[in-house]
Design an enzyme around this catalytic site. Structure first.
Site, mmCIF file in Angstrom:
data_model
loop_
_atom_site.group_PDB
_atom_site.id
_atom_site.type_symbol
_atom_site.label_atom_id
_atom_site.label_comp_id
_atom_site.label_asym_id
_atom_site.label_seq_id
_atom_site.Cartn_x
_atom_site.Cartn_y
_atom_site.Cartn_z
ATOM 1 N N GLU A 1 35.239 74.826 42.521
ATOM 2 C CA GLU A 1 36.272 75.668 41.988
ATOM 3 C C GLU A 1 37.349 75.058 40.944
ATOM 4 O O GLU A 1 38.446 75.103 41.289
ATOM 5 C CB GLU A 1 36.858 76.169 43.042
ATOM 6 C CG GLU A 1 36.140 76.876 44.132
ATOM 7 C CD GLU A 1 36.990 77.849 45.153
ATOM 8 O OE1 GLU A 1 38.320 77.546 45.035
ATOM 9 O OE2 GLU A 1 36.546 78.291 46.015
ATOM 10 N N GLU B 1 30.367 78.568 49.717
ATOM 11 C CA GLU B 1 31.793 78.854 50.800
ATOM 12 C C GLU B 1 31.543 80.154 50.981
ATOM 13 O O GLU B 1 31.525 80.918 49.791
ATOM 14 C CB GLU B 1 32.802 78.240 50.251
ATOM 15 C CG GLU B 1 33.246 76.900 49.969
ATOM 16 C CD GLU B 1 34.581 76.532 49.677
ATOM 17 O OE1 GLU B 1 35.424 77.432 49.841
ATOM 18 O OE2 GLU B 1 34.737 75.317 49.171
#
Ligand code: FCB
Length: 480
Positions: free
Chosen positions: A170, A376
């Site tokens: 991320e 995720e």
């Protein structure tokens, strides 16, 4: 007559696992030569993390990893996505490798393999060595070089046993929450710095792909994990659609275009021209950034709904991890972020599995043939251990059921999704929220470090064991 809808069967080679990150679980912050990362500094800065929590002890996984791996094996989880702590492997961010730090990951990987669990390693889940931040952090181009060197050290030691590598987790959060809103370490609030950091993170990714390929066997798979946004305009009016275009640019295309097509999107450059002239992009950078990848990791929690600001209206900031006074987005003037309707998790994030389907099918269309992994997905709820010691979390099971159904639907519609990593194995240090938000399928009593699998852990274990999802979540009355 009772009608049974058949279970949703996943492909036989689908990879099932859970995910964690070093700073959120390891603890042992000063052991065996580890030096501080920006998260050690940030969590010690008053007012930055709820309750003054730090990752000093976290779930003490550094010492308890054999038990945690035994638990994964007992649950029958075939893969495990974890991150390596840069300041453990290369204290201070530069100079020689720390043998004791590498030894820890060596033991971890061997223990996983001894239990038949496939290790999936991420090099950077936000724990930049503090010394590098002192020299400018991700706004300093040299940090990208240091990252590639660290990648080579890690791959040199673990590459014979770790087949799947991810460079960054991320980078949107590292750049825009770390240097934009400042709700994440290092806590800077400067839109130009956020865009500079963004580019250097992508450069670090590209340089690390090169370094990994040089160290790893040809069979290794190299990836990147992005938290792409399922951006939706509130209405179909042109001003709302324009807001959605701008946020899609800053959340999605600012990553996908350079990484997969070797260019920054022209509209994003124009939208941000008042913030920076992008002179930090040098000749050759985009070729480096767009080195081919073997797969793309997607982290998904909730969609992003945007609208044009009403005249005189108050702009709501929705930055995911903690809001904040300043916007994470380098150029979002005139844009409102709205919470989607309906049910929310304990993070306040709306539950909306269609967003995951939208992202996976978009990537199917835009990056044909590129294998996708959901690296995720999961939810925080206010779990507690009941007097009998059980943790019942039906909301999490319903969340997971809905999102796995979306993954199944995307696969059925041709999206090449190869695996799913549930966030998270354990309750852990949830960044600016400290220990207040529980994402685990295993409950952790932080005082005693006792682990208790929640109902969702048993439920997920069944899904993984059978490779199939019941067509309805538990608790749904049978159709008559
Ligand atoms: C993601 C992070 C992960 C965790 C989840 C809830 O953005 O990668 O570490 O905090 O959110």
């Amino acid at each position: 007559m009772t009608e049974h809808t058949p279970p949703l069967v996943f492909p036989a080679d689908f990879v099932w696992g859970t995910a964690t990150a070093a700073y959120q679980i390891e603890g042992a912050a000063t052991e065996d030569g580890r030096t501080p990362s920006i998260w050690d500094t940030f969590s010690r800065t008053p007012g930055k993390v709820r309750n003054g929590d730090t990752g000093d002890v976290a779930t003490d996984h550094y010492h308890r990893y054999p038990d945690d791996i035994a638990l994964m094996a007992e649950l029958g989880l075939p893969a495990y996505r974890f991150s390596l702590a840069w300041p453990r492997i290369r204290p201070g961010g530069s100079g020689p490798a720390n043998k004791a730090g590498l030894d820890f990951y060596d033991r971890l990987v061997d223990e996983l393999l001894a239990h038949g669990i496939a290790p999936v390693a991420t090099l950077y889940h936000w724990d930049l060595p503090q010394e590098l931040e002192d020299d400018g952090g991700w706004t300093d181009r040299a940090t990208a070089d240091r990252f590639a060197e660290y990648a080579a050290l890690a791959a040199g030691r673990l590459g014979d046993r770790v087949a799947t590598w991810t460079t960054l987790n991320e980078p949107w959060c590292s750049a825009f929450l770390g240097y934009g809103s400042g709700v994440h370490a290092p806590g800077r609030s400067d839109p130009a710095a956020a865009l500079t950091a963004h580019h250097h993170l992508l450069l670090a990714h590209g340089l690390a792909v090169g370094a990994l390929r040089a160290e790893l066997p040809g069979t290794a798979r190299v990836s990147l994990t992005l938290n792409l946004a399922a951006v939706r305009p509130l209405t179909d009016v042109p001003a709302d659609r324009e807001a959605a275009r701008r946020i899609d640019g800053l959340a999605n295309r600012i990553f996908l275009d350079p990484v997969f097509h070797g260019r920054y999107p022209a509209d994003v450059l124009a939208d941000t021209a008042h913030v920076t002239d992008w002179s930090f992009v040098r000749d050759g950078d985009l070729a480096e950034i767009s080195r081919p990848l073997d797969s793309l990791g997607i982290n998904y929690y909730t969609p992003t709904v945007v609208a044009a600001d009403e005249p005189g209206g108050r702009t709501l900031r929705q930055d995911g991890h903690g809001g904040g006074e300043r916007s994470a987005w380098p150029a979002d003037d005139g844009i409102r972020f709205l919470p989607a309707e309906g049910e929310r998790t304990a993070m306040g994030w709306p539950v909306d599995a269609d967003g995951l389907y939208e992202l996976l099918t978009r990537l199917r269309d835009e990056l044909p043939g590129l294998p996708l992994l959901v690296t995720e997905n999961g939810a925080a709820y206010d779990d507690y251990s009941d007097p009998a010691g059980a943790v019942h979390d039906p909301e999490r099971i319903a969340y997971l059921h809905a999102h796995l159904t979306a993954v199944h639907r995307a696969i059925a519609d041709g999206a090449p999704v190869r695996g799913y990593f549930l966030w998270s194995l354990l309750d852990n240090f949830e960044w600016a929220y400290g220990y207040g938000k529980r994402f685990g399928i295993v409950h952790v009593d932080f005082a005693s470090q006792r682990r208790t699998p929640k109902d969702s852990a048993r439920w997920y274990a069944d899904v993984v064991r059978t490779g199939a999802l019941p067509s309805t979540p538990p608790g749904t009355p049978a159709e008559c």
